[in-house]
Design an enzyme around this catalytic site. Structure first.
Site, PDB file in Angstrom:
ATOM      1  CE  LYS A  22      -1.760   1.545   4.049  1.00 28.00           C
ATOM      2  NZ  LYS A  22      -1.439   2.962   4.315  1.00 28.00           N
ATOM      3  CG  ASN A  23       2.533   2.705   3.520  1.00 30.06           C
ATOM      4  OD1 ASN A  23       1.335   2.969   3.336  1.00 30.06           O
ATOM      5  ND2 ASN A  23       3.072   2.610   4.716  1.00 30.06           N
ATOM      6  CB  CYS A 117      -4.882  10.720  11.837  1.00 31.86           C
ATOM      7  SG  CYS A 117      -3.278  10.039  12.184  1.00 31.86           S
ATOM      8  NE  ARG A 122       0.498  10.167  10.333  1.00 36.71           N
ATOM      9  CZ  ARG A 122       0.133   9.050   9.736  1.00 36.71           C
ATOM     10  NH1 ARG A 122      -0.925   8.405  10.134  1.00 36.71           N
ATOM     11  NH2 ARG A 122       0.822   8.573   8.729  1.00 36.71           N
ATOM     12  CG  ASP A 307       3.238   1.398   9.499  1.00 39.41           C
ATOM     13  OD1 ASP A 307       2.804   2.228  10.326  1.00 39.41           O
ATOM     14  OD2 ASP A 307       3.350   1.662   8.280  1.00 39.41           O
ATOM     15  NE  ARG A 399      -6.882   4.000   5.846  1.00 42.42           N
ATOM     16  CZ  ARG A 399      -5.942   4.430   6.677  1.00 42.42           C
ATOM     17  NH1 ARG A 399      -6.193   4.584   7.940  1.00 42.42           N
ATOM     18  NH2 ARG A 399      -4.740   4.741   6.231  1.00 42.42           N
TER      19      ARG A 399
HETATM   20  C1  UD1 Z   1       4.330   6.912   6.509  1.00 45.89           C
HETATM   21  C2  UD1 Z   1       3.508   5.671   6.270  1.00 45.89           C
HETATM   22  C3  UD1 Z   1       2.950   5.150   7.595  1.00 45.89           C
HETATM   23  C4  UD1 Z   1       4.080   4.969   8.598  1.00 45.89           C
HETATM   24  C5  UD1 Z   1       4.930   6.208   8.707  1.00 45.89           C
HETATM   25  C6  UD1 Z   1       6.176   6.006   9.564  1.00 45.89           C
HETATM   26  C7  UD1 Z   1       2.648   6.018   4.041  1.00 45.89           C
HETATM   27  C8  UD1 Z   1       1.467   6.309   3.183  1.00 45.89           C
HETATM   28  N1  UD1 Z   1       2.433   5.997   5.365  1.00 45.89           N
HETATM   29  O1  UD1 Z   1       3.456   7.905   7.029  1.00 45.89           O
HETATM   30  O2  UD1 Z   1       2.308   3.897   7.344  1.00 45.89           O
HETATM   31  O3  UD1 Z   1       3.527   4.680   9.869  1.00 45.89           O
HETATM   32  O4  UD1 Z   1       5.381   6.625   7.408  1.00 45.89           O
HETATM   33  O5  UD1 Z   1       6.936   4.966   9.090  1.00 45.89           O
HETATM   34  O6  UD1 Z   1       3.737   5.777   3.551  1.00 45.89           O
HETATM   35  N2  UD1 Z   1       6.417  14.823  10.657  1.00 45.89           N
HETATM   36  C9  UD1 Z   1       6.560  16.175  10.902  1.00 45.89           C
HETATM   37  N3  UD1 Z   1       6.381  17.061   9.874  1.00 45.89           N
HETATM   38  C10 UD1 Z   1       6.090  16.659   8.609  1.00 45.89           C
HETATM   39  C11 UD1 Z   1       5.956  15.279   8.340  1.00 45.89           C
HETATM   40  C12 UD1 Z   1       6.122  14.384   9.391  1.00 45.89           C
HETATM   41  O7  UD1 Z   1       6.811  16.559  12.027  1.00 45.89           O
HETATM   42  O8  UD1 Z   1       5.947  17.525   7.732  1.00 45.89           O
HETATM   43  C13 UD1 Z   1       6.594  13.821  11.758  1.00 45.89           C
HETATM   44  C14 UD1 Z   1       5.320  13.014  12.049  1.00 45.89           C
HETATM   45  O9  UD1 Z   1       4.443  13.713  12.918  1.00 45.89           O
HETATM   46  C15 UD1 Z   1       5.896  11.771  12.671  1.00 45.89           C
HETATM   47  C16 UD1 Z   1       7.227  11.584  11.928  1.00 45.89           C
HETATM   48  O10 UD1 Z   1       7.507  12.848  11.318  1.00 45.89           O
HETATM   49  O11 UD1 Z   1       6.156  11.955  14.031  1.00 45.89           O
HETATM   50  C17 UD1 Z   1       7.225  10.515  10.880  1.00 45.89           C
HETATM   51  O12 UD1 Z   1       6.081  10.635  10.082  1.00 45.89           O
HETATM   52  P1  UD1 Z   1       6.099  10.356   8.522  1.00 45.89           P
HETATM   53  O13 UD1 Z   1       7.271   9.511   8.154  1.00 45.89           O
HETATM   54  O14 UD1 Z   1       5.914  11.618   7.785  1.00 45.89           O
HETATM   55  O15 UD1 Z   1       4.780   9.485   8.351  1.00 45.89           O
HETATM   56  P2  UD1 Z   1       3.915   9.446   7.042  1.00 45.89           P
HETATM   57  O16 UD1 Z   1       4.783   9.687   5.866  1.00 45.89           O
HETATM   58  O17 UD1 Z   1       2.685  10.251   7.217  1.00 45.89           O
END
Ligand code: UD1
Length: 420
Positions: A22-23, A117, A122, A307, A399
């Site tokens: 999915k990711n 969420c 996030r 995850d 999902r």
């Molecule tokens: C992706 C995965 C999700 C997984 C996560 C961490 C997808 C679609 N989803 O989510 O399944 O659990 O990686 O491996 O690939 N953060 C910030 N600012 C930002 C972006 C992120 O502070 O602009 C923080 C988030 O709050 C979190 C951390 O960075 O604490 C990691 O999150 P991130 O890697 O961005 O998760 P996703 O990409 O949303």
């Protein structure tokens, strides 16, 4: 709302096929927006999140063709509206992945802010800051990110304060069509980032260093069409392996890859599992033994994935001994703990650590899924518990897990969907 009824206390035993990731599928579908020609993506999993991404592309007027094997052909040049509306983004945060490609290819994008969420706040500040560094004008107004560029985006040297998977992916995609060279430092190294980069390369992008923490992209004037199959889902793979370990069973997962699951397989080995692997399969056999409790700490790849955290908490609830599970990626990712306690699990929460003391067995109970991976942990708990467990709100599971009840049934589980 559909529910899952699970009868427990039976070791899983059998072989199943793992679906596409999915990711990987989500960013790769978003990446099709960068091409001037049709792009065909294969090995897409049948999941609600994938349908949402396809619906999002459709809503923007993009012409798509889907065949019976779930191969999708996308014609990005047919796009009519450069907006990702709130109704869709609120159901799937990963919709934010269309921001970078739309802006880079069409010079403009409006994407609803995803908001918080269940597992934490996030934010997407790093996505926005990175695109601004590449010359985009961005205004956050009325709940929308409104981005524009005067001509092409410009290559930039970007340092990510936090390792973010979708943040890295958004900037990587945007940089492929920027003017000049972009360097992303402290980039995410997840296999799904590599898969996206490989797909972009197949479309003609010039990318180096993907899979390391520094990615270099030399912008090209245009990207062409290609055919690409997404990689297997490592989280789905890991979930079935943990379910086998928790139930003292034996499972062979096929069409997957062991090299992207190292941290998970090491922990399963520590739990006492016998693991053997082939070029595209992994077999786990507990030889009837109770798993041993493991301790772990989640962190970005190649460390232990967040995850897979909830599934290991579930395994620890019936393991021999006590394990400490530390969550460092998301601030509120222990929603499953409360539900597991209702089934008799002994878990203490101390800040971002769950201390799980294994008990002989759990007892079935009605429980509620709160997020995708938390729901997987409840299914595992249902499989090991005595009596019936009814998992409510399983739209979370749908999902991210393709045909979970059919796959579990193939492994001998007593599991049934009750339409709600
Ligand atoms: C992706 C995965 C999700 C997984 C996560 C961490 C997808 C679609 N989803 O989510 O399944 O659990 O990686 O491996 O690939 N953060 C910030 N600012 C930002 C972006 C992120 O502070 O602009 C923080 C988030 O709050 C979190 C951390 O960075 O604490 C990691 O999150 P991130 O890697 O961005 O998760 P996703 O990409 O949303």
């Amino acid at each position: 709302m559909d529910k899952l009824l699970i009868g427990g206390s039976k070791p899983l035993n059998g072989d199943i096929r793992i679906s596409g990731a999915k990711n990987s599928a989500l960013p790769i579908l978003a990446a099709t927006l960068l091409a001037d020609e049709p792009v065909t993506i294969g090995n897409l999993p049948h999941l609600n999140d994938i349908t949402t991404m396809i619906e999002l592309l459709g809503r923007m007027g993009v012409e798509l063709m889907i065949d019976e094997k779930m191969c999708v052909e996308v014609h990005a040049n047919t796009i009519k509206h450069l907006t990702a509306p709130y109704e869709l983004v609120k159901t799937m945060r990963a919709s934010i992945l269309v921001l970078g490609p739309m802006l880079a290819h069409f010079g403009e994008a409006e994407v609803s802010l995803p908001g918080g969420c269940a597992i934490g706040s996030r934010p997407v500040d790093l996505h926005i800051r990175g695109l601004e560094a590449m010359g985009a004008d961005i205004l956050v107004e009325g709940g929308y990110i409104k981005a524009k560029t005067n001509g092409r985006l410009k290559g930039a040297h970007i340092y990510m304060d936090t390792v973010t998977v979708t943040g890295t992916e958004n900037l990587l995609m945007a940089a492929t069509l920027a003017d000049g060279k972009t360097v992303i430092e402290n980039a995410a190294r997840e296999p799904e980032v590599i898969d996206l980069a490989e797909c972009l390369i197949a479309m003609g992008a010039d990318i180096r260093g993907h899979g390391s923490s520094t990615i270099e992209i030399n912008g090209v004037p245009r990207l062409h069409g290609c055919r690409y199959n997404v990689l297997p889902d490592r989280v789905e793979t890991g979930t079935y392996l943990v379910a086998a370990a928790a139930t003292r069973g034996r499972v062979r997962v096929k069409d997957t890859r062991e090299d992207i699951l190292e941290a998970v397989l090491l922990k399963l080995d520590e739990a006492g599992a016998h693991i053997s692997t082939g070029p595209d399969w992994i077999e786990l056999d507990m030889k009837g033994a109770r798993p041993k409790a493991v301790s772990l700490r989640t962190a970005p790849y190649p460390a232990f994935p967040t995850d897979m955290q909830a599934q290991f908490v579930a395994m620890n609830t019936v393991a021999e001994g006590t394990g400490a599970i530390v969550e460092t990626v998301f601030e509120n990712r222990f929603m499953h703990v409360q539900e597991l306690r209702r089934m008799g699990a002994k878990i203490k929460l101390e800040g971002n650590t769950a201390i799980v003391e294994g008990v002989e067995s759990l007892t079935g109970a009605p429980v509620m899924a709160t997020d995708l991976r938390a729901s997987a942990s409840l299914v595992i708990a249902g499989l090991v518990a005595e009596g019936d467990t009814l998992v409510d709100r399983i739209y979370h599971i749908d999902r991210g897990y393709e045909c979970i009840e059919e796959k579990m049934q193939l492994l001998g589980a007593k599991i049934r969907r009750l339409p709600g």
